[in-house]
Design an enzyme around this catalytic site. Structure first.
Site, PDB file in Angstrom:
ATOM      1  N   GLU A 122       0.969  -1.135   0.058  1.00  0.00           N
ATOM      2  CA  GLU A 122      -0.086   0.091   0.088  1.00  0.00           C
ATOM      3  C   GLU A 122       0.967   1.383  -0.008  1.00  0.00           C
ATOM      4  O   GLU A 122       1.718   1.210   0.743  1.00  0.00           O
ATOM      5  CB  GLU A 122      -1.106   0.052   1.238  1.00  0.00           C
ATOM      6  CG  GLU A 122      -1.766   1.343   1.188  1.00  0.00           C
ATOM      7  CD  GLU A 122      -2.734   1.431   2.353  1.00  0.00           C
ATOM      8  OE1 GLU A 122      -2.669   0.608   3.396  1.00  0.00           O
ATOM      9  OE2 GLU A 122      -3.626   2.043   2.501  1.00  0.00           O
ATOM     10  N   GLU A 299      -5.300  -2.817  12.769  1.00  0.00           N
ATOM     11  CA  GLU A 299      -5.215  -3.589  11.455  1.00  0.00           C
ATOM     12  C   GLU A 299      -6.459  -4.404  11.498  1.00  0.00           C
ATOM     13  O   GLU A 299      -6.753  -4.955  10.427  1.00  0.00           O
ATOM     14  CB  GLU A 299      -3.950  -4.195  11.363  1.00  0.00           C
ATOM     15  CG  GLU A 299      -2.558  -3.076  11.497  1.00  0.00           C
ATOM     16  CD  GLU A 299      -2.895  -1.964  10.668  1.00  0.00           C
ATOM     17  OE1 GLU A 299      -3.538  -1.898   9.571  1.00  0.00           O
ATOM     18  OE2 GLU A 299      -2.086  -0.904  11.104  1.00  0.00           O
ATOM     19  N   GLU A 321      -9.475   4.718   6.431  1.00  0.00           N
ATOM     20  CA  GLU A 321      -8.473   4.955   7.571  1.00  0.00           C
ATOM     21  C   GLU A 321      -9.296   6.032   8.658  1.00  0.00           C
ATOM     22  O   GLU A 321      -9.020   5.625   9.946  1.00  0.00           O
ATOM     23  CB  GLU A 321      -7.296   5.899   7.012  1.00  0.00           C
ATOM     24  CG  GLU A 321      -6.353   4.987   6.243  1.00  0.00           C
ATOM     25  CD  GLU A 321      -5.842   3.847   6.932  1.00  0.00           C
ATOM     26  OE1 GLU A 321      -5.860   3.343   8.304  1.00  0.00           O
ATOM     27  OE2 GLU A 321      -5.267   2.812   6.262  1.00  0.00           O
TER      28      GLU A 321
HETATM   29  N1  BES Z   1      -2.877   0.902   5.788  1.00  0.00           N
HETATM   30  C1  BES Z   1      -2.338   1.401   6.814  1.00  0.00           C
HETATM   31  C2  BES Z   1      -0.711   1.305   6.562  1.00  0.00           C
HETATM   32  C3  BES Z   1      -0.016   2.179   5.464  1.00  0.00           C
HETATM   33  C4  BES Z   1       0.163   3.484   5.946  1.00  0.00           C
HETATM   34  C5  BES Z   1       0.392   1.616   4.436  1.00  0.00           C
HETATM   35  C6  BES Z   1       0.744   4.350   4.593  1.00  0.00           C
HETATM   36  C7  BES Z   1       1.029   2.439   3.405  1.00  0.00           C
HETATM   37  C8  BES Z   1       1.255   3.740   3.502  1.00  0.00           C
HETATM   38  C9  BES Z   1      -2.476   0.910   8.142  1.00  0.00           C
HETATM   39  O1  BES Z   1      -3.699   0.460   8.403  1.00  0.00           O
HETATM   40  C10 BES Z   1      -2.347   2.070   9.302  1.00  0.00           C
HETATM   41  O2  BES Z   1      -3.210   3.093   9.095  1.00  0.00           O
HETATM   42  N2  BES Z   1      -1.156   2.024  10.148  1.00  0.00           N
HETATM   43  C11 BES Z   1      -1.043   3.331  10.835  1.00  0.00           C
HETATM   44  C12 BES Z   1      -1.333   3.032  12.423  1.00  0.00           C
HETATM   45  C13 BES Z   1      -2.520   2.995  12.813  1.00  0.00           C
HETATM   46  C14 BES Z   1      -2.960   2.470  14.127  1.00  0.00           C
HETATM   47  C15 BES Z   1      -3.089   4.526  12.568  1.00  0.00           C
HETATM   48  C16 BES Z   1       0.265   3.346  10.922  1.00  0.00           C
HETATM   49  O3  BES Z   1       1.233   2.703   9.944  1.00  0.00           O
HETATM   50  O4  BES Z   1       0.827   4.689  11.266  1.00  0.00           O
HETATM   51 ZN    ZN Z   2      -5.154   1.917   8.932  1.00  0.00          ZN
END
Ligand code: BES
Ligand code: ZN
Length: 867
Positions: A122, A299, A321
């Site tokens: 992603e 997640e 998100e």
């Molecule tokens: N889908 C995201 C991870 C992601 C972020 C992939 C940017 C590619 C680019 C994941 O679900 C996410 O949001 N992760 C957050 C943590 C969350 C608890 C807010 C992160 O990685 O900071």
């Molecule tokens: Zn996320």
């Protein structure tokens, strides 16, 4: 000069072709990986004549269309893609390409973290694995065969359910994975390596058994139990709260040390930054434990909000998100203290999102253009996005919100949709028209509500006047008023709330006004005495409140809404500091009110520690027209010293009563007591007196929990330099082989307010524990420095130059991490003329650097353009 292209939402069109199935075979070898990719293509637009497949950094070896081997003159290869003439409704494409995970320092696609092969796709990483239509509205059924050395890679994982394993010749083995649920390629994942694991099982509400496993570097298995407990709690919570159960036979989580973000929701195979998995009492702080619980949940919750229902395109990112952050916030509130959780969420929103929204990179939660989508995983899309969902939750109420969510899930399961579709589901249950509310999706910046009141004792009426002041957007255009739920109370002298009786405005419930206009006047009757205003209770809308009529000491002592109590203390502190910065003496009433909170023995310790927190430098900076860090620090330190002198004995007694160094439990009360103790010690230590410094030193050595040890280390570093040396040495020796703890060490040093911080950061880059290719280490050393206002804004300009050098250096390795760092410059427009010239020079230097990534270019050019 390179070209930096902008992508517009209005230019979105559905994909002319789709990919029904994709079967992948990976042969992982030491220096490269061979990928074979067989796709069944379907044409959606009957006029389409040419198939375009995204691909970056790929060595294309062979390509067949319907079993015909294509020579290079039969298709077009261009920057970032190949184009294949294709005039049929279905086709089978077979591609063989080679990739080089060891050389992949950007950590997108397939790369190596330590000895482990892993993926991050992603938003647009899959195109670095093989040729594909790399966009989230193309949903495909994937099967994955992985072949690798059995000795090097005993563990071979991909999405979905395990369908076969085999031992092959030459010491190799193979696993075959099949994901029955179509998904966009950004959710594809693969892991290969020699990993340890812990396992468990979960039985879903309909009685299906799910095998759970968490994988990590061997030797760390015993640090995975908190993550496993968090996973099971998340699964249970989503069943109980939303009626959603898990849909595969296995749920795997893998922890890796090199990861750009926190964690990734790949279907059935989450990949995590090890920081959000590994924890034990000795090496993780209380907030690390809470962070793990919430990221594991986040997640997991994506399985429904993100994976089964995904985004039509990346402009819709907040659909998954914002919603999933809202869900993980609610989960954490249910698992821990709802009030503490809310205050933390609001603090983070205001320190990160409000700052972003006020600066040159402001954007709506649903942006309408971008240069680099990776730059839009922002506090705005995430945290403001979550507040927008929360407002709808407030408007609808819990039951109607749940029904609207059910409708959303039932209607769009299996689809790639947009925020409009989500709003449609919400509207179906909403008591009010949400049309004006939709502006939260398309407008930017934070509105201010100016509030005043007029009371008449003759008629026992109060008129409340609420004026929205709506800032112009980044293009300097006017914007429209917002619609928002505004939760208030009118309190009598004893803190009791008057009933809100009015015919002037819609009440969403007995306490919440529905504001839709720029100016709202509302008359409340049967108010028998002059009421105290208690506004935006629970922080019901993400706005800024300006009101001269707030009785801070009263609300600090009497409001039954914890948020308003906290807010009163916070605002009172801000105003006290600001007056001191203007030359006033310390406000006696503030000192008294602070003392009253300090002595209040009925308060929950964690809440107390939050209420007694003094405003951060970032908070104060936000309110300055021209940034002056040293004026803030001077006032802050003086205020702490006055409090410490005034309440010296009480503070010492409380610290003593709370001190329990051998307790490492992570229940709410134990965590709260540690937080409060650390908070109070932080006030006392500002006096710089010897006995308190020695107290901090004792806390450092006696602590069995990382929360206490780290807090003491930080205080010693900032207030007792002569004692810090040995504590820092001790810390280094204890933990130099544990990279997650070394992050903490680097960040204490890089956040130091003492002189010489830059010199120390420069020399720490040579430390054997530091590695510029590991994002966590960059964030904790370089990132902490860039977020350290005292060091970064140092008048020599050396801080700016150093961070600019790092942005350029890191951009060549990992553009995502570099552009995160470049965000440090976003206060450019609010510097003194002198500092502005210094920073401007550095920004120009970055912008003119050859081969700059889109990521950094977009950030730096926005900062420069805004001024
Ligand atoms: N889908 C995201 C991870 C992601 C972020 C992939 C940017 C590619 C680019 C994941 O679900 C996410 O949001 N992760 C957050 C943590 C969350 C608890 C807010 C992160 O990685 O900071
Ligand atoms: Zn996320």
């Amino acid at each position: 000069m390179q070209e930096h292209k902008t992508i517009y939402f209005k230019e979105y069109t559905p994909s002319p072709y789709t990919i029904e199935t994709c079967s992948l075979e990976f042969i992982i070898e030491e220096s490269s990986t061979r990928v074979e990719n067989i796709m069944e293509i379907k044409r959606c637009d009957p006029h389409a004549k040419e198939l375009r497949l995204d691909g970056e950094m790929l060595d294309l070896e062979l390509l067949w269309v319907d079993d015909i081997l294509y020579s290079e003159d039969m298709y077009t290869k261009e920057e970032g893609a190949i184009r294949i003439p294709l005039d049929s409704d279905t086709a089978r494409i077979r591609i063989i390409n080679r990739i080089y995970p060891d050389e992949n320092t950007a950590l997108e696609g397939l790369y190596r973290s330590g000895g482990i092969w892993c993926t991050q796709n992603e938003p647009e990483g899959f195109r670095r694995i093989t040729y594909f239509i790399d966009r989230p509205d193309v949903m495909t059924r994937f099967t994955t065969k992985i072949i690798a050395s059995k000795e090097r890679c005993p563990v071979l994982l991909s999405n979905g359910n395990l369908r076969g394993t085999a031992t092959l010749e030459n010491g190799k083995h193979m696993t075959l994975w099949e994901d029955p649920i179509p998904k966009p390629c950004y959710l594809f994942a693969l892991v290969a390596g020699d990993l340890g694991s812990i396992t468990d099982t979960f039985t879903t509400m309909s009685g299906k058994q799910v095998d759970l496993a968490i994988y990590c570097d061997r030797g760390n298995e015993n640090k995975c139990h908190h993550a496993m407990r968090s996973l099971k709690k998340s699964m249970e919570w989503d069943e109980y709260t939303y009626g959603r159960e898990y849909d595969l036979e296995v749920y795997n989580i893998v922890a890796v040390d090199s990861f750009n973000m926190g964690a990734m929701e790949n279907k059935g195979l989450n990949i995590f930054n090890s920081h959000y998995v590994l924890a034990d009492e000795e090496t993780a702080t209380d907030s690390d434990f809470l962070g793990i619980e919430s990221v594991i949940a986040h997640e997991y919750f994506h399985n429904w909000t993100g994976n089964r229902i995904t985004c039509r395109n990346w402009f819709e990112l907040t659909l998954k998100e914002g919603l999933t952050v809202f869900r993980d916030q609610c989960f954490s509130a249910d698992m821990n203290s709802p009030l503490t959780q809310r205050l933390d969420d609001v603090r983070s929103l205001r320190e990160r999102q409000y700052v972003e929204d006020a600066g040159p990179t402001a954007h709506p939660i649903k942006p309408d253009h971008y240069m680099e989508i990776n730059n839009f995983y922002t506090a705005t899309v995430y945290e403001k996005g979550a507040e927008v969902i929360r407002m709808m939750h407030t408007v609808l109420g819990t039951e109607r919100f749940r029904r609207a969510m059910d409708l959303y899930f039932d209607t769009f399961d299996g689809d790639a949709v947009g925020t409009e579709d989500f709003l449609w589901a919400m509207q179906s249950e909403s008591p009010v028209d949400l049309t004006p509310f939709k502006r939260w999706y398309s407008q930017e910046r934070t509105p201010t509500l100016r509030i005043s009141s007029e009371y008449s004792s003759d008629s026992a009426e109060l008129v409340l006047r609420i004026v929205q002041s709506i800032p112009r957007n980044t293009k300097n255009q006017e914007q429209l008023p917002y619609a928002l739920p505004f939760n208030i109370a009118l309190l009598s002298e004893n803190g009791e709330a008057f009933d809100l009786i009015t015919s002037d405005i819609i009440l969403l419930n007995t306490k919440t006004l529905w504001i839709t206009e720029e100016v709202t006047e509302v008359k409340f009757s049967a108010i028998s005495s002059v009421p105290k205003l208690s506004l935006n209770r629970h922080f019901s809308a993400p706005v800024i409140i300006e009101c001269d009529e707030i009785d801070y000491p009263f609300l600090m002592a009497h409001d039954r809404d914890g948020f308003v109590r906290f807010e009163a203390a916070n605002r009172f502190a801000i105003e006290t500091l600001e007056a001191m910065m203007e030359g006033s003496e310390v406000n006696e009433r503030y000192i008294e009110s602070y003392g009253a909170l300090l002595r209040d023995s009925t308060m929950d310790p964690m809440f107390k520690s939050q209420v007694l927190e003094l405003p951060s430098i970032t908070t104060m900076m936000q309110r300055q027209e021209t940034i002056d860090v040293s004026a803030i620090v001077k006032a802050q330190e003086r205020l702490k010293q006055v409090l410490a002198k005034c309440y010296y004995d009480e503070l010492q007694e409380s610290i003593c009563a709370l001190y329990a160094p051998s307790n490492t439990d992570i229940d709410g009360l134990s965590i709260g007591k540690r937080a409060l103790k650390n908070r109070l010690l932080g006030i006392l230590v500002s006096l710089g007196n010897e006995s308190i410094s020695h107290l901090a030193q004792a806390h450092y050595h006696e602590a069995l929990s990382m929360s206490e040890r780290l807090a003491a280390l930080d205080l010693l570093e900032n207030y007792a330099p002569e004692l810090a040396v040995s504590a820092l040495n001790d810390f280094y020796i204890r933990y130099s082989d544990q990279t997650l703890v070394m992050n903490k060490y680097f960040s204490v040093l890089a956040s130091s307010r003492r002189g010489g911080t830059l010199e120390r950061v420069i020399s720490l880059q040579e430390d054997p524990a530091y590695d510029v290719k590991v994002p966590n280490l960059v964030r904790s050393l370089i990132g902490s420095f860039a977020r350290n206002p005292v060091a970064f804004y140092n008048e020599s300009g050396d801080g700016f130059r150093f961070v600019a050098d790092q942005v350029i250096l890191i951009d060549a390795l990992n553009p995502q991490i570099a552009s995160g760092l470049a965000g440090a410059f976003k206060n450019y427009g609010r510097l003194s003329t002198f500092q502005k010239a210094q920073m401007g020079g550095e920004l120009e230097r970055i912008k003119n650097h050859p081969n700059l990534s889109n990521n950094v270019y977009e950030i730096v050019s926005k900062i420069l353009e805004a001024h």
